[in-house]
Scaffold this motif. Structure first.
Motif, short mmCIF file in Angstrom:
data_model
loop_
_atom_site.label_atom_id
_atom_site.label_comp_id
_atom_site.label_asym_id
_atom_site.label_seq_id
_atom_site.Cartn_x
_atom_site.Cartn_y
_atom_site.Cartn_z
N GLN A 139 0.95 -1.23 -0.04
CA GLN A 139 0.19 -0.10 -0.05
C GLN A 139 0.67 1.21 0.01
O GLN A 139 0.57 2.35 -0.56
CB GLN A 139 -0.88 0.01 1.28
CG GLN A 139 -2.13 -0.83 1.15
CD GLN A 139 -2.74 -0.90 -0.09
OE1 GLN A 139 -3.41 0.41 -0.53
NE2 GLN A 139 -3.25 -1.95 -0.96
N LYS A 140 2.04 1.24 0.49
CA LYS A 140 3.00 2.28 0.82
C LYS A 140 3.23 2.58 -0.75
O LYS A 140 3.33 3.80 -1.17
CB LYS A 140 4.03 2.15 1.65
CG LYS A 140 4.98 3.13 1.43
CD LYS A 140 6.40 2.81 2.46
CE LYS A 140 7.29 4.14 2.57
NZ LYS A 140 8.71 3.68 3.37
N GLN A 141 3.78 1.58 -1.39
CA GLN A 141 4.37 1.98 -2.98
C GLN A 141 3.05 2.43 -3.82
O GLN A 141 3.17 3.09 -4.80
CB GLN A 141 5.22 0.84 -3.45
CG GLN A 141 6.29 0.52 -2.68
CD GLN A 141 7.23 1.53 -2.77
OE1 GLN A 141 7.27 2.38 -3.54
NE2 GLN A 141 8.18 1.76 -1.73
N ILE A 142 1.82 1.74 -3.60
CA ILE A 142 0.73 2.14 -4.28
C ILE A 142 0.59 3.61 -4.02
O ILE A 142 0.21 4.30 -5.03
CB ILE A 142 -0.51 1.27 -3.89
CG1 ILE A 142 -0.10 -0.20 -4.57
CG2 ILE A 142 -2.03 1.85 -4.62
CD1 ILE A 142 -1.31 -1.03 -4.06
N ALA A 143 0.55 4.05 -2.87
CA ALA A 143 0.09 5.53 -2.48
C ALA A 143 1.41 6.45 -3.19
O ALA A 143 0.92 7.52 -3.77
CB ALA A 143 0.01 5.63 -1.13
N HIS A 150 -0.88 10.66 -10.28
CA HIS A 150 -2.15 11.44 -10.26
C HIS A 150 -2.30 12.69 -9.52
O HIS A 150 -3.09 13.68 -9.77
CB HIS A 150 -3.29 10.36 -9.59
CG HIS A 150 -3.61 9.24 -10.38
ND1 HIS A 150 -3.82 9.27 -11.72
CD2 HIS A 150 -3.14 7.90 -9.85
CE1 HIS A 150 -3.90 7.91 -12.25
NE2 HIS A 150 -3.40 7.22 -11.11
N LYS A 151 -1.38 12.95 -8.71
CA LYS A 151 -1.28 14.31 -7.64
C LYS A 151 0.03 15.35 -7.97
O LYS A 151 0.23 16.06 -7.32
CB LYS A 151 -1.15 14.00 -6.21
CG LYS A 151 -2.63 13.27 -6.01
CD LYS A 151 -2.57 12.76 -4.28
CE LYS A 151 -3.67 12.04 -4.18
NZ LYS A 151 -3.70 11.83 -2.62
N GLY A 152 0.78 14.84 -9.04
CA GLY A 152 1.73 15.58 -9.50
C GLY A 152 2.84 15.70 -8.41
O GLY A 152 3.74 16.56 -8.63
N LYS A 153 3.10 14.72 -7.60
CA LYS A 153 4.28 14.73 -6.73
C LYS A 153 5.50 14.72 -7.33
O LYS A 153 5.64 14.08 -8.48
CB LYS A 153 4.22 13.48 -5.66
CG LYS A 153 5.50 13.24 -4.97
CD LYS A 153 5.35 11.97 -4.03
CE LYS A 153 6.48 11.76 -3.17
NZ LYS A 153 7.03 13.05 -2.58
N PHE A 154 6.60 15.57 -7.12
CA PHE A 154 8.04 15.26 -7.73
C PHE A 154 8.80 14.46 -6.83
O PHE A 154 9.45 14.65 -5.71
CB PHE A 154 8.62 16.64 -7.56
CG PHE A 154 7.78 17.73 -8.46
CD1 PHE A 154 7.08 17.19 -9.46
CD2 PHE A 154 8.34 19.05 -8.33
CE1 PHE A 154 6.47 18.24 -10.12
CE2 PHE A 154 7.62 20.05 -8.92
CZ PHE A 154 7.02 19.49 -10.19
N GLN A 162 13.68 2.90 -4.91
CA GLN A 162 13.05 2.30 -4.11
C GLN A 162 11.90 1.60 -4.62
O GLN A 162 11.43 0.58 -4.77
CB GLN A 162 12.71 2.83 -2.71
CG GLN A 162 13.80 3.15 -1.71
CD GLN A 162 13.58 3.85 -0.68
OE1 GLN A 162 12.43 4.44 -0.67
NE2 GLN A 162 14.19 3.74 0.56
N PHE A 163 11.05 2.52 -5.24
CA PHE A 163 9.71 2.10 -6.23
C PHE A 163 10.36 1.06 -7.29
O PHE A 163 9.60 0.21 -7.42
CB PHE A 163 9.23 3.20 -6.85
CG PHE A 163 7.88 2.99 -7.42
CD1 PHE A 163 6.74 2.65 -6.84
CD2 PHE A 163 7.99 2.87 -8.89
CE1 PHE A 163 5.63 2.37 -7.39
CE2 PHE A 163 6.84 2.67 -9.48
CZ PHE A 163 5.73 2.12 -8.87
N GLY A 164 11.28 1.40 -7.74
CA GLY A 164 11.66 0.39 -8.97
C GLY A 164 12.23 -0.76 -8.48
O GLY A 164 11.76 -1.84 -9.17
#
Length: 238
Positions: A139-143, A150-154, A162-164
Motif C-alpha cells: 500500500q505504501k508503494q501504491i500510494a 495522479h497528484k503531481g508529486k515530484f 526504492q519504487f523501482g
C-alpha cells in the motif's frame, strides 16, 4: 526514448563491396507499435521491428529516465511496465490453455481500460496456475505511485529507486514462471505473433524490413538484475 539505428541495406552493400560503411548512426523515437521507420543518408527507407514486448521496453525507459534524472517519468514507466507484464502473463496463460487470440482479445476488451479488472484477472490466473498469491506492490508503494502519477508529486531519486526495486521484486517471480518449460510453447507463439502481425502490416509499405532485439532490465530472454542499481550499471555499460 530514442534508440540508435543503422541502415541494413548500407551494411549489406558494404559487405559486398568490401568497403567499410561509415554511414552515421541514426537515433529514432520508439512509437507505440514498436516499429521504427527512418530514411538513411543514401535514401534507403528502412523499417525496424523491435522484438521486445511493451513491458520490456518500458523497463528500459524507466532506467534511462533515472539516469537522465527524470524521476516522474521513471515512476510512470516502472508502473506501466508491471501492468503490461501482468497483461502479458494473462495472454501467455490463455495461450498455454489453447485460448485463441480473437477470444482472448474479446475478453480483454472488457478490462482494457480498467486497471482494477486487469489486476484481478492476473491475481486469479496466477492463483490457478501456481496455487499461490502473486507478489504485489504494498500500500505504501501504491500510494507513492498514485501521488506521482495522479497528484503531481515530484519524487526524489531515492524514492524512485526504492519504487523501482519493488517493481523488480514483483516482476521477478512472474518472469521466472514464464521462462519455465510449461510456458515455452506459449511464449514462442506469442513472440511469433508479436513480430509477424507487425511484419504483415509493414510489408505492404516497405521492402526493407529488419528486426531488432534489445537488452532490457525486465526480459523474457535473459536474467533480470538483482537490484535497480545493477540495472543502472548494466545500462551504462551496454
Amino acid at each position: 526514448m530514442r534508440i540508435p539505428c543503422s541502415c541494413p541495406v548500407c551494411g549489406q552493400e558494404a559487405i559486398k563491396s568490401g568497403i567499410p560503411d561509415f554511414s552515421p548512426i541514426i537515433t529514432a523515437h520508439i512509437p507505440d507499435n514498436r516499429v521504427v521507420n527512418f530514411t538513411c543518408q543514401h535514401g534507403h527507407e528502412i523499417t525496424i521491428i523491435i522484438q521486445q514486448e511493451k513491458f520490456e521496453i518500458l523497463s528500459e525507459m524507466a532506467i534511462k529516465a533515472i539516469i537522465d534524472e527524470y524521476y516522474r517519468d521513471a515512476v510512470a514507466s516502472f508502473a506501466g511496465s508491471l501492468e503490461r507484464l501482468h497483461e502479458f502473463f494473462i495472454r501467455a496463460t490463455c495461450k498455454k490453455h489453447s485460448i485463441d487470440t480473437p477470444t482472448w482479445g474479446s475478453a480483454w476488451k472488457n478490462m482494457s481500460n480498467q486497471s482494477e479488472r486487469q489486476l484481478g484477472a492476473f491475481i486469479g490466473l496466477h492463483l490457478i496456475e501456481t496455487r499461490k498469491n502473486p507478489r504485489l506492490l504494498d500500500q505504501k508503494q501504491i500510494a507513492f505511485r498514485n501521488a506521482v502519477i495522479h497528484k503531481g508529486k515530484f519524487p526524489e531519486k531515492k524514492e524512485t529507486i526504492q519504487f523501482g526495486q519493488e517493481i523488480l521484486d514483483c516482476a521477478r517471480p512472474i518472469l521466472h514462471l514464464l521462462k519455465t518449460k510449461a510456458y515455452s510453447s506459449a511464449i514462442q507463439e506469442l513472440t511469433s505473433e508479436n513480430i509477424g502481425e507487425r511484419f504483415l502490416v509493414e510489408h505492404k509499405k516497405s521492402a526493407n524490413i529488419s528486426t531488432m532485439a534489445k537488452l532490457t532490465p525486465l526480459s523474457l530472454l535473459r536474467d533480470i538484475p538483482d537490484s535497480i542499481e545493477d540495472a543502472i550499471s548494466n545500462y551504462t555499460n551496454w
